[in-house]
Write an enzyme that holds these catalytic residues in place. Structure first.
Site, PDB file in Angstrom:
ATOM      1  N   SER A 263       0.834  -1.198   0.000  1.00  0.00           N
ATOM      2  CA  SER A 263       0.000   0.000   0.000  1.00  0.00           C
ATOM      3  C   SER A 263       0.872   1.252   0.000  1.00  0.00           C
ATOM      4  O   SER A 263       1.985   1.243   0.530  1.00  0.00           O
ATOM      5  CB  SER A 263      -0.918   0.029   1.227  1.00  0.00           C
ATOM      6  OG  SER A 263      -0.148   0.186   2.416  1.00  0.00           O
ATOM      7  N   LYS A 264       0.359   2.318  -0.599  1.00  0.00           N
ATOM      8  CA  LYS A 264       1.113   3.571  -0.660  1.00  0.00           C
ATOM      9  C   LYS A 264       1.420   4.108   0.734  1.00  0.00           C
ATOM     10  O   LYS A 264       2.430   4.762   0.952  1.00  0.00           O
ATOM     11  CB  LYS A 264       0.301   4.623  -1.442  1.00  0.00           C
ATOM     12  CG  LYS A 264       0.182   4.340  -2.922  1.00  0.00           C
ATOM     13  CD  LYS A 264      -0.627   5.416  -3.617  1.00  0.00           C
ATOM     14  CE  LYS A 264      -0.806   5.110  -5.101  1.00  0.00           C
ATOM     15  NZ  LYS A 264      -1.631   6.139  -5.780  1.00  0.00           N
ATOM     16  N   ARG A 265       0.527   3.831   1.681  1.00  0.00           N
ATOM     17  CA  ARG A 265       0.695   4.371   3.033  1.00  0.00           C
ATOM     18  C   ARG A 265       1.893   3.746   3.749  1.00  0.00           C
ATOM     19  O   ARG A 265       2.620   4.432   4.466  1.00  0.00           O
ATOM     20  CB  ARG A 265      -0.581   4.141   3.838  1.00  0.00           C
ATOM     21  CG  ARG A 265      -0.492   4.629   5.288  1.00  0.00           C
ATOM     22  CD  ARG A 265      -1.807   4.466   5.998  1.00  0.00           C
ATOM     23  NE  ARG A 265      -2.850   5.293   5.418  1.00  0.00           N
ATOM     24  CZ  ARG A 265      -4.100   5.331   5.873  1.00  0.00           C
ATOM     25  NH1 ARG A 265      -4.455   4.583   6.900  1.00  0.00           N
ATOM     26  NH2 ARG A 265      -4.998   6.101   5.291  1.00  0.00           N
ATOM     27  N   ASN A 266       2.097   2.441   3.539  1.00  0.00           N
ATOM     28  CA  ASN A 266       3.111   1.724   4.327  1.00  0.00           C
ATOM     29  C   ASN A 266       4.330   1.257   3.531  1.00  0.00           C
ATOM     30  O   ASN A 266       5.326   0.850   4.119  1.00  0.00           O
ATOM     31  CB  ASN A 266       2.466   0.492   4.982  1.00  0.00           C
ATOM     32  CG  ASN A 266       1.316   0.869   5.885  1.00  0.00           C
ATOM     33  OD1 ASN A 266       1.416   1.796   6.674  1.00  0.00           O
ATOM     34  ND2 ASN A 266       0.200   0.159   5.764  1.00  0.00           N
ATOM     35  N   VAL A 269       5.647   1.691  -3.474  1.00  0.00           N
ATOM     36  CA  VAL A 269       4.842   0.876  -4.387  1.00  0.00           C
ATOM     37  C   VAL A 269       5.029   1.241  -5.855  1.00  0.00           C
ATOM     38  O   VAL A 269       4.778   0.418  -6.728  1.00  0.00           O
ATOM     39  CB  VAL A 269       3.334   0.964  -4.043  1.00  0.00           C
ATOM     40  CG1 VAL A 269       3.056   0.385  -2.664  1.00  0.00           C
ATOM     41  CG2 VAL A 269       2.816   2.392  -4.119  1.00  0.00           C
TER      42      VAL A 269
END
Length: 489
Positions: A263-266, A269
């Site tokens: 995911s882009k948050r973690n 990517v």
């Protein structure tokens, strides 16, 4: 079997995802191995999610990775989007504007495999909420299935807004044969009457993808397994049109180390993230191929030609592939070590310049030496700024325990004085000086072994271990060497 034709068909809703690059790579490997064609098609029917520059990024990222396609969307020398191939247009919005989908939706309406739906958003929202509260999986209730074609056309003429839905048969098993997932059977009672044409006139992915794949002669559909739940609808559409169904290949999801979807948050990517950090195209592609696929032998360092030769869907995992950054670094480091000093120098230069360590006046010979000095220790090109930082600092801080111990020994000032004396007799530090100076200091002071080399390295680098000392001495140069030695003699 007819000539193999595969496609990568992303949406321009953001920069190319690492999972997307793997999908493109597997398509490419399969096509090249079988002498087939690989097509790049752009699926941009969802105009609300279109991201400016995403198409250009996608094309450039595939080019950087060496994943070459035969037909589809390209950039010309001026950066303008152009199309090449006999099955175009290769952009869905252009295909829609040319009315390509109109003929095929009319066929479905006339044959009774599709119907007009006039339900308002408010009704559908209320229906969904009611179904949720009743513990039922939300799906369209088929209210408009009984509206005749004649009545529907009259309502459209009166200005009513509508969508067009797929009319699934009742209680019918649909079978999907997948090369990775195996045989999958879904009953239509557990499916929804999918929207095929939206209220804005654009086809949905589920309709356009089937029409386009058929018209472009796609024989194998290789895509991420997030599309697996939709595949029975696609299979039914092929049946409704009377077309041959292609072979389906659904690839396992790329997962992070916590076994969650990237995911882009973690996670990093986008392919750009990895390019910017200094991963090589060969390293990233080699590693990505191994995320969800394994070669028959034990070799894990595989060139593109070797991947083409060995790749098989039979060895693609059914479950998600773990993206292991440490393993990627190991693979990438191999390709960095394979570079010539000159090639590596050109690739690390932008990182050093961005960090304000060097400018354009920095001598090429020194840059080549810098590359040679750190080549064995780099996992990524960007690591050069951290590893070489001590060379560009005015003063080195000695914080490492062993380095503090060696730089505090009683004879250190004698070593520093002897080194400075040798420096005073030369105009500038060259390779000959760097190679011979430690022997001269040993002869002058009588100090040798660890008691000679460890303190000197600590004084010059702040550590007792690191790159070749001869290279460090040459790279620092006379002025920096004297500065570091004078404070400690």
């Amino acid at each position: 079997m007819s000539d193999i034709r595969v496609r990568f068909a992303p949406s321009p809703t953001g920069y190319l995802h690492i999972g997307g690059l793997r999908t493109a790579l597997y398509n490419y490997l399969f096509a090249r191995q079988n002498g087939g064609k690989f097509i790049l098609r752009i699926e941009d029917t969802d105009r609300t999610r279109f991201v400016e520059g995403a198409l250009e990024n996608l094309i450039n990222s595939l080019k950087w990775a060496g994943v070459e396609y035969d037909e589809g969307v390209f950039l010309d020398e001026s950066g303008k989007v152009v199309e090449k191939g006999d099955c175009g247009p290769y952009i869905q919005s252009v295909r829609q504007s040319q009315g390509i989908y109109d003929e095929y939706i009319e066929k479905l309406l006339e044959s009774g495999h599709a119907y007009y739906c006039f339900c308002t958003k408010e009704r559908l929202d209320n229906l969904r909420e009611q179904q949720k509260s009743d513990g039922i999986i939300p799906r369209y209730d088929g209210l408009c299935r009984s509206v005749s074609l004649e009545e529907a056309k009259q309502r459209i003429a009166n200005g009513e807004e509508y969508v067009i839905r797929l009319k699934l048969p009742v209680n019918t098993d649909i079978v999907v044969e997948d090369l990775v997932k195996g045989k999958i059977v879904i009953n239509t009672n557990d499916m929804d009457d999918q929207v095929l044409i939206k209220s804005d006139g654009f086809p949905t992915y589920h309709f356009a993808v089937v029409v386009d794949d058929h018209l472009m002669g796609i024989t194998h559909i290789v895509r991420g397994d997030e599309w697996l739940p939709s595949t029975p609808k696609h299979v039914y559409l092929y049946e409704a049109f009377g077309w041959d169904t292609p072979v389906f290949v659904h690839l396992p999801t790329v997962l992070n180390k916590f076994r969650k979807k990237l995911s882009k948050r973690n996670d990093d990517v986008s392919v750009d993230d990895f390019i910017n950090q200094g991963y090589t195209a060969q390293g990233l592609v080699n590693y990505l191929a191994l995320v969800g696929w394994s070669p028959e032998g034990n070799d894990e360092i595989l060139s593109m030609d070797e991947l083409i030769k060995q790749f098989s869907f039979n060895r693609v995992s059914k479950t998600g592939g773990i993206f292991d950054r440490d393993k990627l670094n190991w693979v990438n480091a191999h390709y960095i070590r394979e570079m010539s000093d000159e090639d590596l120098a050109s690739k690390i230069k932008p990182y050093l310049q961005e960090a304000k360590m060097i400018d354009d006046a920095y001598p090429q010979e020194k840059l080549n030496l810098l590359a040679a000095t750190f080549k064995e220790s780099l996992d990524r090109l960007m690591d050069i700024t951290e590893q070489a930082a001590f060379l560009f600092e005015d003063k080195v801080e000695i914080t490492e325990e062993d380095a503090i111990e060696y730089s505090s020994k009683d004879h250190v000032s004698d070593l520093a004085s002897a080194f400075i004396e040798e420096l005073s007799g030369i105009e500038e530090v060259d390779l000959e000086f760097a190679k011979t100076v430690m022997k001269k200091i040993q002869k002058q002071t009588g100090i040798k072994g660890k008691d000679l080399f460890m303190p000197v390295r600590a004084l010059l680098t702040g550590k007792v271990h690191g790159p070749e000392l001869v290279n460090v001495i040459e790279l620092l140069g006379k002025d920096k060497l004297i500065k570091r030695l004078e404070g400690l003699k």
